[in-house]
Scaffold this active site. Structure first.
Site, PDB file in Angstrom:
ATOM      1  CG  HIS A 154      14.166  17.726  -9.253  1.00  0.00           C
ATOM      2  ND1 HIS A 154      15.020  18.138  -8.266  1.00  0.00           N
ATOM      3  CD2 HIS A 154      14.938  17.483 -10.342  1.00  0.00           C
ATOM      4  CE1 HIS A 154      16.268  18.133  -8.736  1.00  0.00           C
ATOM      5  NE2 HIS A 154      16.239  17.744  -9.995  1.00  0.00           N
ATOM      6  CE  LYS A 158      15.520  14.055  -8.206  1.00  0.00           C
ATOM      7  NZ  LYS A 158      16.113  13.023  -9.069  1.00  0.00           N
TER       8      LYS A 158
HETATM    9  P1  NAD Z   1      12.091   7.536 -15.789  1.00  0.00           P
HETATM   10  O1  NAD Z   1      11.292   6.901 -14.707  1.00  0.00           O
HETATM   11  O2  NAD Z   1      11.396   8.351 -16.831  1.00  0.00           O
HETATM   12  O3  NAD Z   1      12.942   6.398 -16.550  1.00  0.00           O
HETATM   13  C1  NAD Z   1      13.578   5.337 -15.927  1.00  0.00           C
HETATM   14  C2  NAD Z   1      13.568   4.178 -16.907  1.00  0.00           C
HETATM   15  O4  NAD Z   1      14.333   3.111 -16.329  1.00  0.00           O
HETATM   16  C3  NAD Z   1      12.132   3.645 -17.150  1.00  0.00           C
HETATM   17  O5  NAD Z   1      11.939   3.399 -18.542  1.00  0.00           O
HETATM   18  C4  NAD Z   1      12.141   2.334 -16.358  1.00  0.00           C
HETATM   19  O6  NAD Z   1      11.257   1.354 -16.905  1.00  0.00           O
HETATM   20  C5  NAD Z   1      13.603   1.920 -16.493  1.00  0.00           C
HETATM   21  N1  NAD Z   1      13.987   0.928 -15.488  1.00  0.00           N
HETATM   22  C6  NAD Z   1      13.552   0.805 -14.206  1.00  0.00           C
HETATM   23  N2  NAD Z   1      14.094  -0.282 -13.622  1.00  0.00           N
HETATM   24  C7  NAD Z   1      14.897  -0.843 -14.565  1.00  0.00           C
HETATM   25  C8  NAD Z   1      15.706  -2.021 -14.580  1.00  0.00           C
HETATM   26  N3  NAD Z   1      15.782  -2.831 -13.509  1.00  0.00           N
HETATM   27  N4  NAD Z   1      16.402  -2.303 -15.708  1.00  0.00           N
HETATM   28  C9  NAD Z   1      16.311  -1.513 -16.803  1.00  0.00           C
HETATM   29  N5  NAD Z   1      15.511  -0.411 -16.865  1.00  0.00           N
HETATM   30  C10 NAD Z   1      14.829  -0.074 -15.753  1.00  0.00           C
HETATM   31  O7  NAD Z   1      13.196   8.396 -15.032  1.00  0.00           O
HETATM   32  P2  NAD Z   1      14.163   9.512 -15.658  1.00  0.00           P
HETATM   33  O8  NAD Z   1      13.595  10.856 -15.391  1.00  0.00           O
HETATM   34  O9  NAD Z   1      14.553   9.120 -17.044  1.00  0.00           O
HETATM   35  O10 NAD Z   1      15.406   9.362 -14.670  1.00  0.00           O
HETATM   36  C11 NAD Z   1      16.137   8.150 -14.593  1.00  0.00           C
HETATM   37  C12 NAD Z   1      17.225   8.306 -13.549  1.00  0.00           C
HETATM   38  O11 NAD Z   1      18.136   9.316 -13.979  1.00  0.00           O
HETATM   39  C13 NAD Z   1      16.711   8.779 -12.176  1.00  0.00           C
HETATM   40  O12 NAD Z   1      17.491   8.161 -11.180  1.00  0.00           O
HETATM   41  C14 NAD Z   1      16.936  10.283 -12.215  1.00  0.00           C
HETATM   42  O13 NAD Z   1      17.068  10.844 -10.932  1.00  0.00           O
HETATM   43  C15 NAD Z   1      18.245  10.316 -12.972  1.00  0.00           C
HETATM   44  N6  NAD Z   1      18.542  11.595 -13.638  1.00  0.00           N
HETATM   45  C16 NAD Z   1      19.854  11.933 -13.702  1.00  0.00           C
HETATM   46  C17 NAD Z   1      20.239  13.073 -14.380  1.00  0.00           C
HETATM   47  C18 NAD Z   1      21.713  13.388 -14.491  1.00  0.00           C
HETATM   48  O14 NAD Z   1      22.078  14.441 -15.044  1.00  0.00           O
HETATM   49  N7  NAD Z   1      22.587  12.503 -14.008  1.00  0.00           N
HETATM   50  C19 NAD Z   1      19.283  13.892 -14.985  1.00  0.00           C
HETATM   51  C20 NAD Z   1      17.942  13.523 -14.911  1.00  0.00           C
HETATM   52  C21 NAD Z   1      17.586  12.347 -14.239  1.00  0.00           C
END
Ligand code: NAD
Length: 268
Positions: A154, A158
């Site tokens: 990744h 991450k």
């Molecule tokens: P990112 O860090 O770009 O985005 C996360 C967002 O959540 C940020 O804007 C952050 O400010 C916000 N956030 C953090 N704490 C928060 C809270 N208490 N309340 C509301 N918002 C909050 O990360 P990302 O790459 O967008 O990934 C987000 C999550 O999704 C991670 O856990 C990642 O592993 C997961 N993910 C899952 C999949 C899937 O297919 N299920 C795919 C990609 C990423």
């Protein structure tokens, strides 16, 4: 479909926004991010590089649920626990794509699922949903002297490791083989020695802008089977999450998986 997105200004939040606005039949009735995030107060459409849609980023999930049909959460593991309870109290289904969830959060999800539909998927892509089933079948079919190793790569930002998808693949392999799931056998070679028999191992690479690569290797004497998936565009997770949200709007309270959404289940 009237959606609230949590983690709205993150990589996935914005990918889901773009995919939803392309699809055309999604209305964002709320866009939530954490207190103090730079995006708070900004328009969700503009943040996604599109025209304004009149939905601003706020921080109070409960306050935007009265008109919502479904919540999509791609935020942080620490936020997801509370979001489940808020959604259960408001009677609004929730799709959780956030990874790194601990057993405690899964316990809260079980309770919430008595009141609302809950879908937790570490990977919402169609391809990985199929891969999970193929891994389960391969682990069921191949003899236990095939060692199972799961390799994932990744991007450098991450937070969790092994990835939620790698752990889901480990769980699928354990299910197929009929053994208890264990998550702590990450390879680091610090201890040396021979590979323990029967262990399902994980290896992790972090760097660059890799969206997400996973390979499950079944390593036998004289042959090996490699089952792989490579994500090249976050849009695959976004489209899958929206499909899951649409599915969840029509379900009764309970726990669901991506396999339910795309009808891929081969389990008996
Ligand atoms: P990112 O860090 O770009 O985005 C996360 C967002 O959540 C940020 O804007 C952050 O400010 C916000 N956030 C953090 N704490 C928060 C809270 N208490 N309340 C509301 N918002 C909050 O990360 P990302 O790459 O967008 O990934 C987000 C999550 O999704 C991670 O856990 C990642 O592993 C997961 N993910 C899952 C999949 C899937 O297919 N299920 C795919 C990609 C990423």
């Amino acid at each position: 479909m009237r959606v609230v997105i949590v983690g709205a200004s993150g990589r996935m939040g914005l990918a889901i926004t773009r995919a939803a606005l392309e699809m055309g039949d999604v209305m964002f009735v709320g866009a939530i991010d954490r207190e103090g995030a730079a995006a708070v107060g900004r328009d969700l459409g503009e943040l996604a590089g599109l025209p304004a849609i009149g939905t601003r980023i706020t921080t109070d999930l409960a306050a935007v649920l009265s008109d919502a049909e479904v919540v999509i959460d791609f935020s942080s593991a620490s936020a997801t626990r509370g979001n489940l309870t808020i959604c259960a109290n408001a009677g609004v289904p929730i799709v959780i794509g956030t990874t790194g969830l601990d057993a405690d959060v899964h316990g809260v999800a079980e309770l919430a699922a008595q009141q609302i539909p809950v879908l937790i998927a570490a990977n919402t892509s169609l391809g990985v949903t199929l891969l999970l089933e193929l891994v389960r079948q391969a682990a069921r079919s191949l003899p236990a002297d095939f060692d199972i190793e799961i390799l994932e790569s990744h991007h450098r930002h991450k937070q969790d490791a092994p990835s939620g998808t790698a752990l889901a693949l480990g769980r699928a392999a354990s299910d197929g083989r009929g053994v208890a799931f264990q998550r702590d056998s990450v390879r680091h070679h610090a201890d040396g020695g021979a590979r323990p028999t029967g262990e399902i191992g994980y290896a992790v690479i972090r760097g660059g802008d890799v969206v997400g690569d996973h390979t499950v290797a079944f390593l036998g004497a004289g042959e090996r089977v490699l089952l792989s998936h490579q994500a090249t565009d976050r849009a695959i997770f976004a489209r899958g999450a929206l499909r899951a949200a649409k599915f969840l709007c029509e379900q009764s309270p309970g726990r669901y998986e991506m396999g339910d959404v795309i009808n891929l289940k081969t389990r008996t």
